[in-house]
Write an enzyme that holds these catalytic residues in place. Sequence first.
Site, PDB file in Angstrom:
ATOM      1  N   ASP A  99      29.804  34.770  37.052  1.00  0.00           N
ATOM      2  CA  ASP A  99      29.803  34.875  38.357  1.00  0.00           C
ATOM      3  C   ASP A  99      31.236  34.917  38.607  1.00  0.00           C
ATOM      4  O   ASP A  99      31.883  35.149  39.950  1.00  0.00           O
ATOM      5  CB  ASP A  99      29.408  33.113  38.912  1.00  0.00           C
ATOM      6  CG  ASP A  99      30.563  32.408  39.300  1.00  0.00           C
ATOM      7  OD1 ASP A  99      31.124  31.793  37.491  1.00  0.00           O
ATOM      8  OD2 ASP A  99      30.750  31.744  39.878  1.00  0.00           O
ATOM      9  N   GLU A 100      32.036  35.584  37.470  1.00  0.00           N
ATOM     10  CA  GLU A 100      32.938  35.660  37.442  1.00  0.00           C
ATOM     11  C   GLU A 100      33.597  36.775  36.523  1.00  0.00           C
ATOM     12  O   GLU A 100      33.106  37.007  34.947  1.00  0.00           O
ATOM     13  CB  GLU A 100      34.299  34.254  36.972  1.00  0.00           C
ATOM     14  CG  GLU A 100      35.025  34.403  36.668  1.00  0.00           C
ATOM     15  CD  GLU A 100      35.966  33.262  35.849  1.00  0.00           C
ATOM     16  OE1 GLU A 100      36.767  32.944  35.932  1.00  0.00           O
ATOM     17  OE2 GLU A 100      34.566  32.293  35.601  1.00  0.00           O
ATOM     18  N   ASP A 142      35.362  35.283  41.782  1.00  0.00           N
ATOM     19  CA  ASP A 142      35.185  34.300  41.313  1.00  0.00           C
ATOM     20  C   ASP A 142      34.313  33.825  42.439  1.00  0.00           C
ATOM     21  O   ASP A 142      34.821  33.217  43.397  1.00  0.00           O
ATOM     22  CB  ASP A 142      36.580  32.984  40.304  1.00  0.00           C
ATOM     23  CG  ASP A 142      35.237  32.070  40.128  1.00  0.00           C
ATOM     24  OD1 ASP A 142      34.430  32.462  39.253  1.00  0.00           O
ATOM     25  OD2 ASP A 142      36.335  31.019  39.883  1.00  0.00           O
TER      26      ASP A 142
HETATM   27 MG    MG Z   1      33.002  30.141  39.919  1.00  0.00          MG
END
Ligand code: MG
Length: 402
Positions: free
Chosen positions: A104-105, A8
């Site tokens: 983003d993960e 993350d």
């Molecule tokens: Mg994040």
Amino acid sequence: MRTIIHVDMDAFFASVEQLDHPEYRGKPVIVGARPESGRGVVAACSYEARKFGIHSAMPITIAFRRCPEGIYVTPRGARYKEISREIFRVFGDFTDLVEPLSIDEGFLDVTGSLCLFGTGEKIGQLIKERVFEETGLVASVGVAPNKFLAKIASDINKPDGLCVVDPDRVFEFLHPLPIKRLWGVGAKTADKLSSRGVRTIGDLAHLGADGVRAILGPHGLDLYRLAMGEDDREVETGREAKSIGNEVTFSEDTADTERVKRALLALSDKVAGRLRKAGVETLGVSIKLRDEKFSTITRSVTLEKPTALTGVIYHYALALLSETGWHGERRFRLVGVTANKLAEPGGHLSQPELFDTGEADERLVREREGRAAEAVDLIRSKFGVEALKRGSLVPGDPKKVK
Ligand SMILES: [Mg+2]
């Protein structure tokens, strides 16, 4: 035992803004709606902004009241997507099994990559380094035996975290954490639980399955399994179905070996039918057994040749069952059969030179069963699944079957 990594990015949008605008670094950056608009929310904010009590999803007007000197910027989606692609390219260098959760993960199943890179911790460290080299941004990483634990772990030491959950010390990691860390525990459930003195995940686990069910109903059992550190969901790449599986919960827990075997046969038959319907074969078979105390055993095997036949899948399911060493000592509440490692069919049949004589005989047998299976599928597609049952799928004494 699997090794799952959750990656993350830290304060992603705000970090990209600080990367592209060096003058923003070390300052409170708030990405989101314009404060003067009087409406909209914070999409992301830098760690410097969090010190002012700002967090994502907060109304932008409140953020502005708390930190009028902050740098307020509107999101640049195209730029974030561009960096996201670079991040996921790095993930792809470590495994094909990547499940994006958001821009983003993502989850990575690195079980098959351990032989190349060493440990899960090593891979986690390498991913952090590579992401930083490629993008100049910092990620937090959790390494654990399943998705649930990996996701919690990545959040533990944010930012720039690397947290490894030792499979032998899951309870030590999990049980001191507050109940809200469990997926599916909202404010309501948390209130209900804390009014009964249940504040940590360990408190919930100590209630036992029945205790949790008494408070939360059947939904509580999922939470109980998570509190026991159990989560058998696979990393789903989304590109294609990676597996086809079926499971059945018995009407009451059973220690009857014949009943368990009959269930495995019925499930093998169902799975094989679905494989043939999808036009694929499988190179892997796994079984899942969950006992009365909700602990789950899974066993898998890789086949020498791909198959979509009930008999072959059932054969391996039985072999896996006997591998568990179970002879009716404990009662099972659920069994499952899954075909994983799906493959296009026919690969093995087009290469007869690979077979010696013995295998060629086996191949003939398989081909014969294949034709029978096709006939079964045809009848089922016309008259429904119930139209044809194998002898031992019919409950009761097979001799009495008409
Ligand atoms: Mg994040």
